[in-house]
Design an enzyme around this catalytic site. Structure first.
Site, mmCIF file in Angstrom:
data_model
loop_
_atom_site.group_PDB
_atom_site.id
_atom_site.type_symbol
_atom_site.label_atom_id
_atom_site.label_comp_id
_atom_site.label_asym_id
_atom_site.label_seq_id
_atom_site.Cartn_x
_atom_site.Cartn_y
_atom_site.Cartn_z
ATOM 1 N N TYR A 223 18.904 -7.684 -14.244
ATOM 2 C CA TYR A 223 18.440 -8.030 -12.905
ATOM 3 C C TYR A 223 16.967 -8.428 -12.930
ATOM 4 O O TYR A 223 16.573 -9.462 -12.359
ATOM 5 C CB TYR A 223 18.656 -6.847 -11.960
ATOM 6 C CG TYR A 223 17.950 -6.968 -10.632
ATOM 7 C CD1 TYR A 223 18.389 -7.866 -9.666
ATOM 8 C CD2 TYR A 223 16.837 -6.184 -10.339
ATOM 9 C CE1 TYR A 223 17.741 -7.986 -8.440
ATOM 10 C CE2 TYR A 223 16.184 -6.299 -9.119
ATOM 11 C CZ TYR A 223 16.637 -7.190 -8.185
ATOM 12 O OH TYR A 223 15.990 -7.311 -6.971
ATOM 13 N N LEU A 224 16.149 -7.622 -13.587
ATOM 14 C CA LEU A 224 14.712 -7.888 -13.620
ATOM 15 C C LEU A 224 14.392 -9.159 -14.404
ATOM 16 O O LEU A 224 13.461 -9.890 -14.057
ATOM 17 C CB LEU A 224 13.966 -6.693 -14.209
ATOM 18 C CG LEU A 224 13.975 -5.444 -13.324
ATOM 19 C CD1 LEU A 224 13.365 -4.255 -14.067
ATOM 20 C CD2 LEU A 224 13.232 -5.682 -12.010
#
Length: 212
Positions: free
Chosen positions: A123-124
């Site tokens: 996600y990051l």
């Protein structure tokens, strides 16, 4: 009034953003939603809406003479590359073609160095790639990176720095309030910063934001 396209309008934070814009005397929100059954919620409040899927062509969503864009969309971890990364890029490209005056990105703390994260690395990394794409786009932008989101009440106070060097939490209400502040022409232009719950009024904290 400035026309603000809000991507991710149907999300928990997105709904708060749209309501703040709707209550404002400066902005008129256009809530961008993906599904037909999400439209009635906004139409019941007399909020302008547009159907748009970040995984498809979205050029049509700019027919409302959009002035600025606020990206608060997310896949909830289900399709981080397709939505959080490529969907953001698609909206950035469309914003460039339509001469958008400012693109405000709701990012996440840790997106600057995703490889160092203990969790949510995919996600990051997607958020990081979208953020960098925005920085390189030539658009005026603000990238806001909150800590862990809570459903606590609005405090109207935050802690802000380009890099806070610590973890923490912040309410969705305070994040939404910060994002709406950032839409103003004289606030946080070409700037990236992190926010957590704090003791400084949002307006005062944003006065000290400098360009990247």
């Amino acid at each position: 009034m400035e026309q603000i396209l809000v991507a991710g309008a149907n999300g928990t934070t997105g709904k708060k953003i749209v309501q703040l814009l709707h209550d404002s005397q400066y902005f008129n929100p256009i809530a961008m939603v993906r599904k037909e059954d999400e439209l009635p919620y906004f139409k019941a409040k007399n909020i302008d809406t547009v159907l748009g899927d970040l995984e498809e062509d979205i050029s049509h969503v700019f027919k409302n003479n959009i002035d600025k864009v606020l990206f608060a969309a997310g896949s909830g971890g289900k399709n981080v590359v397709g939505v959080d990364q490529e969907g953001a890029k698609r909206l950035i490209d469309a914003s460039k073609k339509n001469n958008i005056r400012k693109f405000v990105m709701l990012s996440s703390m840790g997106a600057d160095e995703p490889s160092k994260a203990e969790e949510l690395q995919d996600y990051l990394k997607a958020k990081h790639n979208a953020d960098e794409y925005l920085k390189d786009s030539g658009l005026n932008y603000a990238i806001v990176r909150p800590g862990s989101l809570t459903n606590d009440e609005l405090t109207n106070k935050i802690e802000l720095a380009r890099k806070l060097n610590k973890r923490g939490k912040i309410s969705r209400n305070d994040v939404a309030q910060t994002l709406v502040h950032v839409l103003n022409d004289d606030v946080a232009n070409k700037a990236t910063f992190e926010i957590l719950s704090g003791e400084t009024l949002i307006g005062e904290a944003l006065d000290k934001v400098s360009a990247d």
